[in-house]
Design a protein around this motif. Structure first.
Motif, short mmCIF file in Angstrom:
data_model
loop_
_atom_site.label_atom_id
_atom_site.label_comp_id
_atom_site.label_asym_id
_atom_site.label_seq_id
_atom_site.Cartn_x
_atom_site.Cartn_y
_atom_site.Cartn_z
N ARG A 173 0.81 -1.23 0.00
CA ARG A 173 0.00 0.00 0.00
C ARG A 173 0.84 1.27 0.00
N ASN A 175 4.55 3.54 -1.38
CA ASN A 175 5.49 3.76 -2.47
C ASN A 175 6.90 3.86 -1.91
N ASP A 177 9.60 4.17 -3.42
CA ASP A 177 10.44 5.13 -4.14
C ASP A 177 10.48 6.48 -3.43
N ASP A 178 9.56 6.68 -2.50
CA ASP A 178 9.46 7.95 -1.78
C ASP A 178 10.41 8.01 -0.57
N ASN A 202 1.94 7.93 3.19
CA ASN A 202 3.12 7.22 2.70
C ASN A 202 4.28 7.25 3.68
N ALA A 205 5.79 4.00 4.52
CA ALA A 205 6.83 3.38 3.70
C ALA A 205 8.14 3.23 4.47
#
Length: 337
Positions: A173, A175, A177-178, A202, A205
């Motif tokens: 759920r 990202n 890449d963040d 996010n 993450a």
């Protein structure tokens, strides 16, 4: 489609702690016709130590309803989230909340109402278990009882926290890449509501990355390499390997016979926070002669919810009964004061 954020009942928001210019907040909900010296139940939300809010999707309406029926004050408290702050800061927040409730909060309540500081219970769900346990170890006055639901920090020396592991069902759920942006951002956050319609922000993450890499303890305590160092030795030797300045963050090392009566609710199929956390804490308290109960939900997942029928998810079979017993346990602890 994700559900909308919960529509919260009528409440008041207060700043219970200001540190380095950052306000940490709580909401309080009075029962109908509040009067007298009332007990309280505190709710600490989950979110992997890095995300979440006192007002988020996990808001336990059932716990609020119980407080309304029993004439208890219900308190939902935020705490500073890991990165850039650490679990040690969450300990300070737990201590600050109890200081505030014992002093300034009493002056804010209606004239006929006071908070009975000898009858405050703490509840923590998932990562919120850390703040609940921190209050039981470090806060003054000490809570009268604790209830955790799939709560973390019963044993942070387990292999589960010292080594990398496959992604959980929650991991998809966010990202990843963040991550560089999140790590570069040094803004202190204690109220992390997701975007409208989202399950979580996010920021979570960070937790997923740490779990995958075996660096969860590194991230939560701000000490790169900690998990790898602990993983070099057997479980029984890990407490001795801890740096002295980080030991206070490993709450299980400070559990003694003065710990409050505690009840643990946990699913046996939890992949996020293993039920071994609750089992170990329960056994620790039993050995010390502290009243405790362990309520395992067979096959229960993290969150103890059943998504098989879509949204809104239903409670996982057996969880309603376990929580009902947990609330009875709190009532028994209040009666014993």
């Amino acid at each position: 489609m994700p559900p909308p954020p919960p529509q919260l009942p009528e409440h008041q928001t207060l700043v219970y702690f200001t540190v380095d210019g950052h306000d940490v907040k709580m909401d309080y909900y009075l029962p109908p016709n509040a009067s007298g010296n009332l007990p309280a139940i505190i709710y600490y939300h989950g979110g992997g130590m890095t995300a979440g809010s006192r007002r988020g999707m996990g808001f336990p309406r059932w716990l609020y309803n119980h407080c309304q029926q029993k004439n208890y004050i219900f308190i939902a408290a935020d705490y500073r989230l890991c990165h850039p702050t650490t679990a040690l800061d969450q300990i300070e927040d737990a201590k600050a909340l109890f200081r505030y409730l014992s002093n300034d909060f009493q002056t804010i309540l209606p004239e006929t109402t006071t908070l009975d500081t000898t009858r405050i219970a703490v509840t923590g769900f998932s990562a919120g278990g850390y703040s609940a346990r921190a209050a039981c170890v470090y806060a003054s006055p000490k809570p009268a009882a604790m209830l955790t639901g799939f709560g973390s920090a019963g044993d942070w020396l387990l292999d589960h926290w010292t080594r990398g592991r496959p992604p959980t069902s929650i991991a998809g759920r966010v990202n990843l890449d963040d991550i560089p942006r999140l790590l570069a951002d040094k803004t202190v956050v204690s109220d992390d509501m997701p975007a409208p319609g989202g399950m979580m922000s996010n920021r979570f993450a960070l937790t997923v990355r740490w779990e995958l890499d075996g660096t969860f303890l590194d991230g939560c305590l701000g000490r790169p390499g900690l998990g790898a160092e602990l993983d070099k030795v057997e479980y029984a030797q890990r407490a001795d390997k801890l740096p002295e300045d980080l030991k206070p963050g490993f709450l299980q090392l400070f559990v003694d016979e003065k710990y409050p009566p505690s009840v643990f609710v946990h699913g046996t199929a939890d992949e996020v926070v293993p039920d071994q956390e609750s089992k170990n804490h329960h056994e620790q308290l039993k050995a010390l002669g502290v009243k405790t109960e362990l309520l395992l939900v067979p096959g229960g997942n993290h969150g103890l919810v059943d998504f098989s029928a879509g949204f809104p998810p239903k409670p996982f079979p057996g969880s309603v009964e376990a929580y009902a017993r947990g609330l009875e346990f709190i009532e028994e602890a209040f009666a014993a004061v």
